[in-house]
Design a protein around this motif. Sequence first.
Motif, short mmCIF file in Angstrom:
data_model
loop_
_atom_site.label_atom_id
_atom_site.label_comp_id
_atom_site.label_asym_id
_atom_site.label_seq_id
_atom_site.Cartn_x
_atom_site.Cartn_y
_atom_site.Cartn_z
N LYS A 174 0.86 -1.20 0.00
CA LYS A 174 0.00 0.00 0.00
C LYS A 174 0.89 1.23 0.00
CE LYS A 174 -4.07 -1.51 2.50
NZ LYS A 174 -4.26 -1.81 3.92
N VAL A 175 0.71 2.06 -1.01
CA VAL A 175 1.60 3.21 -1.16
C VAL A 175 0.81 4.51 -1.22
CG1 VAL A 175 3.38 4.24 -2.63
CG2 VAL A 175 3.27 1.75 -2.38
N GLY A 176 1.22 5.47 -0.42
CA GLY A 176 0.57 6.77 -0.39
C GLY A 176 1.32 7.77 -1.27
N ALA A 183 -0.21 12.20 3.22
CA ALA A 183 0.25 10.84 2.88
C ALA A 183 1.26 10.36 3.93
CB ALA A 183 0.87 10.84 1.48
N LEU A 184 2.16 11.26 4.33
CA LEU A 184 3.18 10.88 5.31
C LEU A 184 2.56 10.62 6.69
CD1 LEU A 184 5.83 13.38 3.97
CD2 LEU A 184 6.19 10.90 4.15
N LYS A 185 1.54 11.37 7.03
CA LYS A 185 0.82 11.13 8.29
C LYS A 185 0.19 9.73 8.28
CE LYS A 185 0.80 14.93 10.97
NZ LYS A 185 2.26 14.99 10.71
N GLU A 186 -0.31 9.37 7.11
CA GLU A 186 -0.95 8.06 6.97
C GLU A 186 0.08 6.94 7.11
OE1 GLU A 186 -3.99 7.71 7.09
OE2 GLU A 186 -4.45 5.68 6.39
N LEU A 187 1.29 7.20 6.65
CA LEU A 187 2.37 6.23 6.84
C LEU A 187 2.66 6.09 8.34
CD1 LEU A 187 4.66 4.41 5.76
CD2 LEU A 187 6.07 6.47 5.52
N GLU A 188 2.66 7.20 9.01
CA GLU A 188 2.89 7.19 10.45
C GLU A 188 1.79 6.39 11.16
OE1 GLU A 188 4.17 11.15 11.33
OE2 GLU A 188 4.16 10.75 13.48
#
Length: 295
Positions: free
Chosen positions: A155-157, A188-193
Amino acid sequence: MSPISTRRFIQTAATLVAGIVLAACSKQEAAPAPAAVAPAPVPVAAKVYVVGTDAAYAPFESQNEKGEIVGFDIDVVKAVAAKGGFEVKFVNTPWEGIFNALNQGDRDLLVSAVTITDERKQTMDFSAPYFDAQQLIAVKGDSKVTKFDDLKKLKVGVQTGTTGDEAITKLQGKDSANIKRFESTPLALKELEAGGVDAVVADNGVVIHYVNNNAGSKFKTVADASFTPEQYGLPVKKGNAELLAKLNKGLADIKADGTYDKIYAQYFGAPPAAAAGAATPAAPAAAASAPAASK
Ligand code: ARG
């Protein structure tokens, strides 16, 4: 007044009135004529160009605590404008509508870390390149990902419609349900977090900046030489040769007189020449992977 001069006065007045009436009537047929005579205000204020920027892209463009739009891109365009003797006004413009805003004439130019691509060149004109960039992968410190190809089934943001989006779309296919598109890169980076995606693909400068400023997120970065080298340019509406010439002249001038290098050093440390080949440098990448190493 003697009767004669009174008569003359009336005659003169009548002639004047007739003239005005005539002028008013002829206005319809010869509308441009009065306009052509009109440019009375000789000391014209410097032209103010409206600059669209998606200010959620530090260190290139973001909003400070006061709500002012700041960043590398902003300083570059301000310096270009100062050199060229024109004024600029920055308007925060969401990435998703930014090219439309330019084409509709709501913005005169964009500065938004916009990568020059052949596809985009069909609908906009670009200034000379002013910054080298490349995609970079952000993953959690304990991720097994070591190269772009490892993202094939993950899964890639990405930020919608960016070159990062293009890259992952090419790798996974356009119908892939594993591509999560966000309205901004920080989202997107928040979602990775939060663990909602396994990786984020975005411009190296922005990923490195985020990783360096969010130590708590424990991200590391993964570079991959297979990513196409990118260059940022300043888009103007197709055919706006006048503005394009001003921008190109300004960019050349600030590169020649050291202003560009000064701005660059302020945001990225090393001078452009040193960082260019390394596609944004070993140092921040190493720093970024530190959390993994210390695990
Ligand atoms: N360089 C990438 C592109 O042109 C991403 C730019 C995103 N810029 C921004 N301010 N959000 O597609």
